[in-house]
Design a protein around this motif. Structure first.
Motif, PDB file in Angstrom:
ATOM      1  N   LEU A 169      22.238  43.677 -10.863  1.00 59.69           N
ATOM      2  CA  LEU A 169      22.258  42.238 -10.606  1.00 59.69           C
ATOM      3  C   LEU A 169      23.500  41.768  -9.863  1.00 59.69           C
ATOM      4  CD1 LEU A 169      20.989  40.918 -14.062  1.00 59.69           C
ATOM      5  CD2 LEU A 169      19.710  40.934 -11.905  1.00 59.69           C
ATOM      6  N   ALA A 170      24.568  42.571  -9.892  1.00 58.50           N
ATOM      7  CA  ALA A 170      25.863  42.128  -9.361  1.00 58.50           C
ATOM      8  C   ALA A 170      25.800  41.617  -7.927  1.00 58.50           C
ATOM      9  CB  ALA A 170      26.886  43.259  -9.497  1.00 58.50           C
ATOM     10  N   PRO A 171      25.204  42.343  -6.968  1.00 60.04           N
ATOM     11  CA  PRO A 171      25.182  41.831  -5.588  1.00 60.04           C
ATOM     12  C   PRO A 171      24.435  40.504  -5.460  1.00 60.04           C
ATOM     13  CG  PRO A 171      24.646  44.177  -5.642  1.00 60.04           C
ATOM     14  CD  PRO A 171      24.592  43.690  -7.058  1.00 60.04           C
ATOM     15  N   GLY A 172      23.320  40.376  -6.171  1.00 57.27           N
ATOM     16  CA  GLY A 172      22.536  39.152  -6.095  1.00 57.27           C
ATOM     17  C   GLY A 172      23.259  37.961  -6.680  1.00 57.27           C
ATOM     18  N   GLU A 230      13.143  35.406  -3.735  1.00 57.31           N
ATOM     19  CA  GLU A 230      11.950  34.679  -4.180  1.00 57.31           C
ATOM     20  C   GLU A 230      12.335  33.523  -5.097  1.00 57.31           C
ATOM     21  OE1 GLU A 230       8.947  34.991  -3.090  1.00 57.31           O
ATOM     22  OE2 GLU A 230       9.484  36.686  -1.808  1.00 57.31           O
ATOM     23  N   ALA A 231      13.285  33.753  -6.002  1.00 49.94           N
ATOM     24  CA  ALA A 231      13.734  32.682  -6.888  1.00 49.94           C
ATOM     25  C   ALA A 231      14.360  31.547  -6.079  1.00 49.94           C
ATOM     26  CB  ALA A 231      14.729  33.239  -7.905  1.00 49.94           C
ATOM     27  N   GLU A 232      15.130  31.918  -5.068  1.00 48.03           N
ATOM     28  CA  GLU A 232      15.748  30.920  -4.177  1.00 48.03           C
ATOM     29  C   GLU A 232      14.666  30.108  -3.472  1.00 48.03           C
ATOM     30  OE1 GLU A 232      18.828  29.026  -2.261  1.00 48.03           O
ATOM     31  OE2 GLU A 232      19.397  30.981  -3.070  1.00 48.03           O
ATOM     32  N   ARG A 233      13.670  30.805  -2.945  1.00 49.32           N
ATOM     33  CA  ARG A 233      12.602  30.156  -2.177  1.00 49.32           C
ATOM     34  C   ARG A 233      11.790  29.209  -3.050  1.00 49.32           C
ATOM     35  NH1 ARG A 233      10.696  34.631  -0.343  1.00 49.32           N
ATOM     36  NH2 ARG A 233      12.041  34.627   1.484  1.00 49.32           N
ATOM     37  N   ARG A 234      11.579  29.592  -4.302  1.00 45.11           N
ATOM     38  CA  ARG A 234      10.734  28.801  -5.197  1.00 45.11           C
ATOM     39  C   ARG A 234      11.518  27.813  -6.057  1.00 45.11           C
ATOM     40  NH1 ARG A 234       8.174  33.111  -3.665  1.00 45.11           N
ATOM     41  NH2 ARG A 234       5.907  33.257  -3.761  1.00 45.11           N
ATOM     42  N   GLY A 235      12.838  27.829  -5.937  1.00 46.54           N
ATOM     43  CA  GLY A 235      13.656  26.891  -6.689  1.00 46.54           C
ATOM     44  C   GLY A 235      13.596  27.111  -8.186  1.00 46.54           C
ATOM     45  N   THR A 236      13.606  28.376  -8.596  1.00 46.11           N
ATOM     46  CA  THR A 236      13.518  28.678 -10.018  1.00 46.11           C
ATOM     47  C   THR A 236      14.561  29.721 -10.391  1.00 46.11           C
ATOM     48  OG1 THR A 236      11.995  29.318 -11.784  1.00 46.11           O
ATOM     49  CG2 THR A 236      11.838  30.543  -9.720  1.00 46.11           C
ATOM     50  N   GLY A 237      14.599  30.073 -11.664  1.00 46.86           N
ATOM     51  CA  GLY A 237      15.532  31.084 -12.130  1.00 46.86           C
ATOM     52  C   GLY A 237      14.926  32.476 -12.074  1.00 46.86           C
ATOM     53  N   LEU A 238      15.719  33.452 -12.499  1.00 44.91           N
ATOM     54  CA  LEU A 238      15.317  34.855 -12.433  1.00 44.91           C
ATOM     55  C   LEU A 238      15.325  35.461 -13.836  1.00 44.91           C
ATOM     56  CD1 LEU A 238      14.681  37.181 -10.408  1.00 44.91           C
ATOM     57  CD2 LEU A 238      17.124  37.726 -10.486  1.00 44.91           C
ATOM     58  N   HIS A 260      24.203  30.204  -7.630  1.00 52.22           N
ATOM     59  CA  HIS A 260      23.605  29.015  -8.251  1.00 52.22           C
ATOM     60  C   HIS A 260      22.300  29.330  -8.976  1.00 52.22           C
ATOM     61  CE1 HIS A 260      21.982  29.590  -4.252  1.00 52.22           C
ATOM     62  NE2 HIS A 260      20.901  28.949  -4.619  1.00 52.22           N
ATOM     63  N   ILE A 261      21.767  30.546  -8.838  1.00 55.90           N
ATOM     64  CA  ILE A 261      20.511  30.903  -9.496  1.00 55.90           C
ATOM     65  C   ILE A 261      20.803  31.373 -10.922  1.00 55.90           C
ATOM     66  CG2 ILE A 261      18.595  32.542  -9.524  1.00 55.90           C
ATOM     67  CD1 ILE A 261      18.527  32.453  -6.535  1.00 55.90           C
ATOM     68  N   SER A 262      20.158  30.738 -11.883  1.00 52.70           N
ATOM     69  CA  SER A 262      20.336  31.148 -13.276  1.00 52.70           C
ATOM     70  C   SER A 262      19.564  32.428 -13.536  1.00 52.70           C
ATOM     71  CB  SER A 262      19.859  30.045 -14.226  1.00 52.70           C
ATOM     72  OG  SER A 262      18.473  29.807 -14.056  1.00 52.70           O
ATOM     73  N   VAL A 263      20.170  33.344 -14.272  1.00 53.20           N
ATOM     74  CA  VAL A 263      19.563  34.643 -14.534  1.00 53.20           C
ATOM     75  C   VAL A 263      19.491  34.884 -16.036  1.00 53.20           C
ATOM     76  CG1 VAL A 263      19.727  37.131 -14.190  1.00 53.20           C
ATOM     77  CG2 VAL A 263      20.434  35.575 -12.361  1.00 53.20           C
ATOM     78  N   GLU A 264      18.281  35.145 -16.510  1.00 56.33           N
ATOM     79  CA  GLU A 264      18.092  35.556 -17.899  1.00 56.33           C
ATOM     80  C   GLU A 264      17.961  37.067 -17.927  1.00 56.33           C
ATOM     81  OE1 GLU A 264      14.806  35.329 -21.519  1.00 56.33           O
ATOM     82  OE2 GLU A 264      14.795  33.770 -19.943  1.00 56.33           O
ATOM     83  N   ARG A 265      18.849  37.736 -18.657  1.00 57.55           N
ATOM     84  CA  ARG A 265      18.811  39.189 -18.764  1.00 57.55           C
ATOM     85  C   ARG A 265      18.111  39.582 -20.052  1.00 57.55           C
ATOM     86  NH1 ARG A 265      24.693  40.928 -16.389  1.00 57.55           N
ATOM     87  NH2 ARG A 265      25.113  38.982 -15.250  1.00 57.55           N
TER      88      ARG A 265
END
Length: 294
Positions: A218-221, A167-175, A227-232
């Motif tokens: 989160l590791a597999p994703g 979904e983040a990829e599709r919407r061009g946003t972070g996670l 290239h998707i930024s992830v805030e934990r």
């Protein structure tokens, strides 16, 4: 009929909103759109009842035609749009049809996609019984922010993480990856569901385990979507209120349908149900092991 988004329609404002969202989701995914109106027709053969049934059928056909036109107006570039009137109980029809769908979309306001059924019951039923992910359109009309995902150690939650990256990829946003922990998260001594948890726990160890759960999920994703930024974010407290509060800053929150994992002692279904009823943004419910992915 594979490769499509499924949505129910009854002519209400809520269902038309769901049709618009479903059309957008279909376009963004490169899928077709199937609009279904389900109705249980009168079985009596009396002349008056037969005439009424014929009138109802005409209304149902007109309703579906209007919903198809609404979808095409909302997404002119979406070519593959079909509508159908189906005999059957509405929730059962959608649940059965979900086996061939990639996504089911449900509206959120007042009476939902089916007259006489409160949206909460529609969303909860489909989240529990649909064979594909279910998107419940609720909360802010134009929610923005990151795509949020509720993470625990269950199979459904891992499927939710995978879907959230997509979904983040599709919407061009972070996670925004959320894991809620508390002193009740500790494993019981004999590992039995429902067994009492020790009254005293090593807080630092619990916090460390929570971080490891988040990292592992989160590791597999991260490998598939580098290239998707992830805030934990590790949240200490009660699971449902914490996730509902986090939904206020998200454009969508993704959650597993059920299972046990990092939220030990709490059926995941109760978490997803709470979000379906109280989240401030759309909710995507994903079941692990499904052949369909949003």
């Amino acid at each position: 009929m594979a490769g499509h988004v499924l949505v129910g329609a009854d002519g209400s404002e809520s269902s038309l909103e769901a049709v618009s969202i479903a059309a957008r989701e279909a376009r963004e995914r490169g899928l077709g759109l199937r609009i279904v109106h389900a109705f249980i027709w009168p079985r009596m053969r009396a002349a008056g009842v037969a005439a009424a049934a014929e009138a109802l059928r005409g209304q149902a056909d007109a309703l579906v035609v209007a919903a198809v036109e609404h979808a095409r107006a909302a997404e002119p570039d979406l070519a593959d749009v079909e509508g159908e009137v189906v005999t059957g109980e509405p929730l059962t029809v959608l649940a059965v049809r979900s086996a061939d769908a990639d996504l089911v979309v449900v509206g959120s306001r007042g009476l939902g996609a089916f007259t006489g059924l409160l949206i909460g019951s529609v969303a909860v039923y489909l989240a529990a019984h649909a064979e594909c992910p279910v998107l419940v359109v609720r909360g802010r009309a134009d929610a923005d922010g990151l795509v949020a995902v509720a993470v625990d150690a269950s199979g459904d939650a891992q499927a939710a993480v995978d879907a959230a990256f997509a979904e983040a990829e599709r919407r061009g946003t972070g996670l925004l990856a959320l894991h809620v922990w508390n002193t009740w998260s500790a494993e019981s001594p004999d590992h039995r569901p429902g067994a009492l948890t020790p009254l005293v726990s090593n807080i630092s160890e619990l916090r460390k385990e929570a971080g490891q759960t988040l990292t592992s999920a989160l590791a597999p994703g991260l490998v598939a979507h580098p290239h998707i930024s992830v805030e934990r974010r590790l949240l200490e407290g009660r699971v449902r209120p914490a996730l509902i509060e986090a939904s206020k800053e998200a454009r969508m929150i993704v959650v597993g349908a059920r299972g046990r994992g990092g939220f030990k002692g709490l059926i995941m279904g109760s978490v997803s149900q709470a979000l379906l009823l109280h989240a401030d943004c759309p909710v995507l419910v994903v079941r692990g092991g499904s052949e369909h992915h949003a």
